[in-house]
Write a protein that holds these residues in place. Sequence first.
Motif, mmCIF file in Angstrom:
data_model
loop_
_atom_site.group_PDB
_atom_site.id
_atom_site.type_symbol
_atom_site.label_atom_id
_atom_site.label_comp_id
_atom_site.label_asym_id
_atom_site.label_seq_id
_atom_site.Cartn_x
_atom_site.Cartn_y
_atom_site.Cartn_z
ATOM 1 N N PRO A 72 42.923 30.806 36.020
ATOM 2 C CA PRO A 72 43.674 29.567 36.240
ATOM 3 C C PRO A 72 42.969 28.650 37.243
ATOM 4 C CG PRO A 72 45.166 31.437 36.219
ATOM 5 C CD PRO A 72 43.774 32.003 36.190
ATOM 6 N N GLY A 73 42.784 27.398 36.853
ATOM 7 C CA GLY A 73 42.159 26.413 37.721
ATOM 8 C C GLY A 73 40.657 26.500 37.824
ATOM 9 N N PRO A 75 36.891 25.789 37.408
ATOM 10 C CA PRO A 75 36.250 24.536 37.028
ATOM 11 C C PRO A 75 35.358 24.676 35.804
ATOM 12 C CG PRO A 75 35.141 25.493 38.921
ATOM 13 C CD PRO A 75 36.342 26.344 38.656
ATOM 14 N N THR A 100 40.376 17.812 26.590
ATOM 15 C CA THR A 100 41.599 17.117 27.002
ATOM 16 C C THR A 100 42.832 17.896 26.562
ATOM 17 O OG1 THR A 100 40.483 14.968 26.866
ATOM 18 C CG2 THR A 100 42.897 14.972 26.790
ATOM 19 N N ARG A 103 43.558 20.899 28.688
ATOM 20 C CA ARG A 103 43.799 20.562 30.097
ATOM 21 C C ARG A 103 42.989 21.438 31.046
ATOM 22 N NH1 ARG A 103 50.411 19.558 30.091
ATOM 23 N NH2 ARG A 103 50.388 17.946 28.464
ATOM 24 N N LEU A 104 41.753 21.640 30.696
ATOM 25 C CA LEU A 104 40.876 22.410 31.563
ATOM 26 C C LEU A 104 40.464 21.575 32.774
ATOM 27 C CD1 LEU A 104 38.630 24.073 28.832
ATOM 28 C CD2 LEU A 104 40.591 25.051 30.024
ATOM 29 N N ALA A 105 40.085 22.259 33.840
ATOM 30 C CA ALA A 105 39.706 21.572 35.084
ATOM 31 C C ALA A 105 38.258 21.097 34.979
ATOM 32 C CB ALA A 105 39.887 22.513 36.269
ATOM 33 N N ALA A 106 38.046 20.175 34.032
ATOM 34 C CA ALA A 106 36.684 19.683 33.784
ATOM 35 C C ALA A 106 36.299 18.628 34.801
ATOM 36 C CB ALA A 106 36.580 19.119 32.370
ATOM 37 N N ALA A 107 35.052 18.695 35.265
ATOM 38 C CA ALA A 107 34.540 17.734 36.237
ATOM 39 C C ALA A 107 33.149 17.293 35.818
ATOM 40 C CB ALA A 107 34.501 18.354 37.632
#
Length: 269
Positions: A72-73, A75, A100, A103-107
Amino acid sequence: MRVRRLGWAGLEAEAGGKRLVIDYVRDISPLFTGWKPGGWLTGPTGRVDVALVTHLHRDHTDATALAEVLAPGAPVLRPAPGPGDEVDNMTTLLAESELTRHRLAAAVVDTWSTREIGPFRVTAVPAVDGLGDPQVNWVVEADGQRIFHGGDTMFHGYWWLIARRFSPFDAVFLPANGPVVDAPHLQPPSPVLAALDPEQAAVAARILDARYVVPIHYEPGQPDKIAGYVEVADPEKDLREHAGERARVLAVGDWLDLTTPEPGDHRCG
């Protein structure tokens, strides 16, 4: 640090009890016309703490697969989206929409930028994509070892800059299928290979001063690719010929432990 081949361009790296994946995919039906799930792609051995992607072609970014294995969370570090309209970005839109949706923590990362994540120090370095889409390659450091992941980059003029900043490398994982792309929407076809072939991979490995060069981005004997994607017949054989004792072929699921030199290591003795 030890590294495991996951199939196609996918890797799993393990250090300090944490896991990192690069270009991990489980469904590459957009590229393989006869693809069905099977043993030539495998998943990581446990929960993943960080995911890196080189670019958003669907055979390198599979958000559904990542969502199943990421903590979870965790990156997901990725290059910038392509400029232009939907036609310009047609080869990246599927992966963009999946990132999208899950809802992955994409950066987004810039080239030459570095992140510290657990035991891993990761740096995005320049790469050149055969279709002109944004791509980075990755330098990963942990436990005193350093590896390079080449996505499906072409040969380019950044190798010497990367080498000056980071070499030597314990292992470099480089595309070696040397595809010629002759697609209907890309005419006339490029006279330049869309990714490294074995000879180019061997040269890049020498520039980077690699202990091992491991071929990726090929799966001999697997279903046909999309029309107009013609590859080197035997990347493993050709890489051994051009890279000599640096060449290290990994079967899908095999580990490469970088903590100790192996017999035949070109730096031994």
